[in-house]
Design an enzyme around this catalytic site. Structure first.
Site, PDB file in Angstrom:
ATOM      1  N   LYS A   1      -9.994 -16.076  -1.676  1.00 30.29           N
ATOM      2  CA  LYS A   1      -9.455 -15.321  -2.811  1.00 30.29           C
ATOM      3  C   LYS A   1      -8.808 -14.021  -2.336  1.00 30.29           C
ATOM      4  O   LYS A   1      -7.678 -13.709  -2.705  1.00 30.29           O
ATOM      5  CB  LYS A   1     -10.585 -15.016  -3.800  1.00 30.29           C
ATOM      6  CG  LYS A   1     -10.213 -14.013  -4.867  1.00 30.29           C
ATOM      7  CD  LYS A   1     -11.324 -13.799  -5.874  1.00 30.29           C
ATOM      8  CE  LYS A   1     -12.264 -12.671  -5.564  1.00 30.29           C
ATOM      9  NZ  LYS A   1     -11.686 -11.315  -5.644  1.00 30.29           N
TER      10      LYS A   1
ATOM     11  N   CYS B   1     -13.615  -6.401 -11.593  1.00 34.00           N
ATOM     12  CA  CYS B   1     -15.054  -6.335 -11.842  1.00 34.00           C
ATOM     13  C   CYS B   1     -15.497  -4.907 -12.085  1.00 34.00           C
ATOM     14  O   CYS B   1     -15.057  -3.985 -11.388  1.00 34.00           O
ATOM     15  CB  CYS B   1     -15.819  -6.866 -10.622  1.00 34.00           C
ATOM     16  SG  CYS B   1     -16.173  -8.604 -10.692  1.00 34.00           S
TER      17      CYS B   1
ATOM     18  N   ARG C   1     -13.987   2.705  -8.544  1.00 37.02           N
ATOM     19  CA  ARG C   1     -12.824   2.047  -7.955  1.00 37.02           C
ATOM     20  C   ARG C   1     -11.518   2.813  -8.162  1.00 37.02           C
ATOM     21  O   ARG C   1     -10.582   2.312  -8.796  1.00 37.02           O
ATOM     22  CB  ARG C   1     -12.694   0.613  -8.486  1.00 37.02           C
ATOM     23  CG  ARG C   1     -13.966  -0.176  -8.361  1.00 37.02           C
ATOM     24  CD  ARG C   1     -13.767  -1.634  -8.601  1.00 37.02           C
ATOM     25  NE  ARG C   1     -13.329  -2.340  -7.412  1.00 37.02           N
ATOM     26  CZ  ARG C   1     -13.252  -3.658  -7.326  1.00 37.02           C
ATOM     27  NH1 ARG C   1     -13.541  -4.400  -8.344  1.00 37.02           N
ATOM     28  NH2 ARG C   1     -12.853  -4.239  -6.226  1.00 37.02           N
TER      29      ARG C   1
ATOM     30  N   ASP D   1      -6.709   6.352  -5.398  1.00 41.84           N
ATOM     31  CA  ASP D   1      -6.064   7.526  -4.789  1.00 41.84           C
ATOM     32  C   ASP D   1      -5.536   7.252  -3.380  1.00 41.84           C
ATOM     33  O   ASP D   1      -4.477   7.750  -2.994  1.00 41.84           O
ATOM     34  CB  ASP D   1      -7.050   8.709  -4.774  1.00 41.84           C
ATOM     35  CG  ASP D   1      -8.373   8.337  -4.106  1.00 41.84           C
ATOM     36  OD1 ASP D   1      -8.907   7.261  -4.413  1.00 41.84           O
ATOM     37  OD2 ASP D   1      -8.855   9.117  -3.273  1.00 41.84           O
TER      38      ASP D   1
ATOM     39  N   ASP E   1     -19.519  -7.967  -0.966  1.00 39.41           N
ATOM     40  CA  ASP E   1     -19.325  -9.142  -1.822  1.00 39.41           C
ATOM     41  C   ASP E   1     -20.411 -10.207  -1.636  1.00 39.41           C
ATOM     42  O   ASP E   1     -20.417 -11.221  -2.343  1.00 39.41           O
ATOM     43  CB  ASP E   1     -17.943  -9.772  -1.568  1.00 39.41           C
ATOM     44  CG  ASP E   1     -16.831  -8.918  -2.154  1.00 39.41           C
ATOM     45  OD1 ASP E   1     -17.121  -7.976  -2.898  1.00 39.41           O
ATOM     46  OD2 ASP E   1     -15.649  -9.207  -1.851  1.00 39.41           O
TER      47      ASP E   1
ATOM     48  N   ARG F   1     -13.657 -16.465 -11.826  1.00 36.85           N
ATOM     49  CA  ARG F   1     -12.631 -15.621 -11.198  1.00 36.85           C
ATOM     50  C   ARG F   1     -12.523 -15.889  -9.704  1.00 36.85           C
ATOM     51  O   ARG F   1     -11.459 -15.661  -9.116  1.00 36.85           O
ATOM     52  CB  ARG F   1     -12.966 -14.135 -11.409  1.00 36.85           C
ATOM     53  CG  ARG F   1     -12.682 -13.630 -12.803  1.00 36.85           C
ATOM     54  CD  ARG F   1     -12.830 -12.118 -12.864  1.00 36.85           C
ATOM     55  NE  ARG F   1     -12.366 -11.553 -11.613  1.00 36.85           N
ATOM     56  CZ  ARG F   1     -12.920 -10.524 -10.982  1.00 36.85           C
ATOM     57  NH1 ARG F   1     -13.944  -9.911 -11.495  1.00 36.85           N
ATOM     58  NH2 ARG F   1     -12.429 -10.081  -9.835  1.00 36.85           N
TER      59      ARG F   1
HETATM   60  C1  UD1 Z   1     -11.543  -5.437  -1.706  1.00 40.87           C
HETATM   61  C2  UD1 Z   1     -11.937  -6.820  -2.159  1.00 40.87           C
HETATM   62  C3  UD1 Z   1     -13.319  -6.792  -2.806  1.00 40.87           C
HETATM   63  C4  UD1 Z   1     -14.333  -6.160  -1.852  1.00 40.87           C
HETATM   64  C5  UD1 Z   1     -13.838  -4.822  -1.331  1.00 40.87           C
HETATM   65  C6  UD1 Z   1     -14.698  -4.216  -0.248  1.00 40.87           C
HETATM   66  C7  UD1 Z   1      -9.818  -7.844  -2.677  1.00 40.87           C
HETATM   67  C8  UD1 Z   1      -8.920  -8.417  -3.699  1.00 40.87           C
HETATM   68  N1  UD1 Z   1     -10.970  -7.313  -3.109  1.00 40.87           N
HETATM   69  O1  UD1 Z   1     -11.509  -4.627  -2.878  1.00 40.87           O
HETATM   70  O2  UD1 Z   1     -13.690  -8.123  -3.115  1.00 40.87           O
HETATM   71  O3  UD1 Z   1     -15.544  -5.952  -2.520  1.00 40.87           O
HETATM   72  O4  UD1 Z   1     -12.511  -4.964  -0.780  1.00 40.87           O
HETATM   73  O5  UD1 Z   1     -14.819  -5.067   0.821  1.00 40.87           O
HETATM   74  O6  UD1 Z   1      -9.538  -7.927  -1.496  1.00 40.87           O
HETATM   75  N2  UD1 Z   1     -11.651   3.549  -2.722  1.00 40.87           N
HETATM   76  C9  UD1 Z   1     -11.254   4.834  -3.049  1.00 40.87           C
HETATM   77  N3  UD1 Z   1      -9.922   5.049  -3.254  1.00 40.87           N
HETATM   78  C10 UD1 Z   1      -8.987   4.071  -3.141  1.00 40.87           C
HETATM   79  C11 UD1 Z   1      -9.405   2.776  -2.806  1.00 40.87           C
HETATM   80  C12 UD1 Z   1     -10.747   2.541  -2.600  1.00 40.87           C
HETATM   81  O7  UD1 Z   1     -12.070   5.746  -3.156  1.00 40.87           O
HETATM   82  O8  UD1 Z   1      -7.790   4.355  -3.328  1.00 40.87           O
HETATM   83  C13 UD1 Z   1     -13.095   3.281  -2.520  1.00 40.87           C
HETATM   84  C14 UD1 Z   1     -13.636   2.314  -3.560  1.00 40.87           C
HETATM   85  O9  UD1 Z   1     -14.013   2.965  -4.736  1.00 40.87           O
HETATM   86  C15 UD1 Z   1     -14.816   1.728  -2.822  1.00 40.87           C
HETATM   87  C16 UD1 Z   1     -14.331   1.672  -1.368  1.00 40.87           C
HETATM   88  O10 UD1 Z   1     -13.253   2.594  -1.287  1.00 40.87           O
HETATM   89  O11 UD1 Z   1     -15.903   2.597  -2.889  1.00 40.87           O
HETATM   90  C17 UD1 Z   1     -13.901   0.300  -0.931  1.00 40.87           C
HETATM   91  O12 UD1 Z   1     -12.856  -0.163  -1.712  1.00 40.87           O
HETATM   92  P1  UD1 Z   1     -11.696  -1.097  -1.158  1.00 40.87           P
HETATM   93  O13 UD1 Z   1     -11.940  -1.429   0.286  1.00 40.87           O
HETATM   94  O14 UD1 Z   1     -10.400  -0.468  -1.503  1.00 40.87           O
HETATM   95  O15 UD1 Z   1     -11.915  -2.375  -2.039  1.00 40.87           O
HETATM   96  P2  UD1 Z   1     -10.841  -3.202  -2.858  1.00 40.87           P
HETATM   97  O16 UD1 Z   1      -9.573  -3.292  -2.070  1.00 40.87           O
HETATM   98  O17 UD1 Z   1     -10.808  -2.733  -4.244  1.00 40.87           O
END
Ligand code: UD1
Length: 418
Positions: free
Chosen positions: A22, A116, A121, A124, A305, A397
């Site tokens: 996914k 989810c 999330r 920034d 995950d 999903r």
């Molecule tokens: C991706 C995965 C999700 C997985 C996660 C962590 C996809 C579609 N989803 O989600 O299944 O659980 O990686 O392995 O690939 N954060 C910030 N600012 C940002 C972006 C992230 O503070 O701009 C924080 C998030 O709140 C979280 C952490 O960074 O605490 C990890 O998030 P991130 O690695 O970005 O996860 P996703 O890409 O949303």
């Protein structure tokens, strides 16, 4: 609204073939608008997140032909740089479209993404990375509007190795002028898959899987036929199921190095594992001992995950397990449901203390998010008696045919319409 009815207590035996990942397919789909030639992606899984992403591509103006073996995406006539809230609210990965739509149209407008409900999330890091590439961003009324006369390569240091931000910046940088360097990039295998896909389209991306990704902007990308990597989280879910129910299963499609952290814990729990190429065999007597600590961290650490599914296993492992969730703030919503099945879990902030009980018992529970929902199914499989897991929309999903695959392993699970 569907629910599962599960008769617990059956050992699991047999083979499971992994679906495409996914989290690899979603950014790949976003990348399809980077060329106006047709892209053919094989084995696109029939899961709701993917269908929502395809809907977004349709909204942008792509022509999509969806078949079981492959999906064709033709963005030659893509016209729209806007993604409406009704589509972004279902899917956090809609945010990946920012990078690729910007590359295509030099502007993009999306409403804040959903997904989810497992924590704050924020996005920034995505936005500050895009700004470094020359994008002007305004945020107003729940919308993010981006504009860039041109995208220009830059040095970007991520404060945290965010998976989505790394992928989004790569998608915005592949056709930017000059070189982009992303430092402290996420190292997840899905980023390597995105790199392979983009390079097959003519991009020049290297370093994915390490902490530094270097992207040399190219003028043009072309169509490609691509088979995505297989889903390590799906495979991990089945391995945990077999570990807690007992039995012997073989998973096909995911090399052990993609889920080393889980295999390590399952061996500590008392399971035997054998690995060869993309096959993993797991044997379990169904009686497990607890590990002291499981802490979720970015790859190659224990994946967030799989935290919920693994916690379901800990509920009946002998001893106490301390689970620490470092990635997301509110990823223990399933714990209350597990307690209804007899689990002994205390959650405080990001930590769960799980004291192993002799047995779980069947109960009626409700899935609140994708992986938490999977955890409830796993708990139902190992519990005494009958369990019902309601609100399968979350599970749908991310898991293609969960009940079929489990039934093939001998589990007693059926899906009924309420
Ligand atoms: C991706 C995965 C999700 C997985 C996660 C962590 C996809 C579609 N989803 O989600 O299944 O659980 O990686 O392995 O690939 N954060 C910030 N600012 C940002 C972006 C992230 O503070 O701009 C924080 C998030 O709140 C979280 C952490 O960074 O605490 C990890 O998030 P991130 O690695 O970005 O996860 P996703 O890409 O949303």
């Amino acid at each position: 609204m569907d629910k599962y009815i599960i008769q617990g207590g059956t050992k699991l035996y047999g083979q499971v073939r992994a679906q495409s990942a996914k989290n690899a397919v979603l950014p790949l789909l976003a990348g399809c608008v980077l060329t106006d030639e047709t892209i053919k992606i094989k084995d696109v899984p029939a899961i709701a997140d993917v269908e929502n992403m395809l809907r977004i591509l349709g909204e942008v103006g792509c022509k999509i032909v969806r078949r079981k073996e492959h999906t064709l995406i033709d963005s030659a006539n893509a016209v729209s740089h806007e993604i409406p809230p009704r589509l972004t609210k279902e899917l956090r990965s809609s945010v990946f479209m920012l990078g690729s739509i910007l590359t295509r149209f030099r502007k993009a407008k999306i409403s804040y993404p959903g997904g989810c409900d497992i924590g704050l999330r924020p996005i920034d890091l995505h936005l500050s990375g895009l700004r470094r590439l020359g994008v002007e961003i305004t945020e107003e009324g729940g919308y993010i509007e981006c504009r860039a006369e041109k995208l220009v390569g830059a040095e970007i240091l991520l404060d945290f190795p965010s998976v989505g931000a790394t992928e989004n910046i790569i998608l915005a940088a592949v056709k930017a002028e000059g070189r982009t360097v992303i430092r402290n990039a996420a190292k997840e295998p899905e980023i390597v898959d995105l790199q392979n896909f983009l390079n097959a389209m003519g991009a020049k991306v290297k370093g994915a899987g390490g902490g530094t990704v270097v992207i040399e902007g190219v003028k043009r990308l072309h169509g490609v036929e691509y088979t995505p990597m297989k889903d390590r989280i799906e495979v991990g879910t089945y391995l945990i199921a077999a570990a807690s129910c007992g039995g012997e299963i073989e998973t096909i499609g995911v090399p052990a190095e993609n889920i080393t952290a889980l295999l390590h814990k399952l061996r500590e729990n008392g399971c035997q594992t054998y690995v060869k190429n993309d096959k993993i065999i797991l044997q379990s007597k169904g009686v497990l001992k607890s590990v002291n600590l499981v802490e979720t961290t970015p790859f190659p650490g224990f994946p967030t995950d799989l935290q919920a599914q693994y916690s379901a296993l800990c509920t009946t492992a002998k001893g106490t397990t301390l689970v620490v969730e470092n990635l997301f703030e509110t990823r223990y919503k399933y714990a209350g449901e597990l307690k209804r099945m007899g689990a002994d879990i205390t959650v405080r902030d990001r930590t769960a203390v799980i004291r192993g009980v002799e047995k779980l018992h069947g109960a009626k529970v409700v899935a609140g998010d994708l992986r938490g929902g999977a955890a409830l199914v796993l708990a139902g499989l190992q519990a005494d008696g009958v369990s019902e897991v309601a609100d399968l929309s979350h599970i749908d999903r991310g898991y293609e045919g969960l009940e079929y695959k489990l039934r093939r392993l001998g589990a007693k699970i059926k899906r009924v319409r309420i």
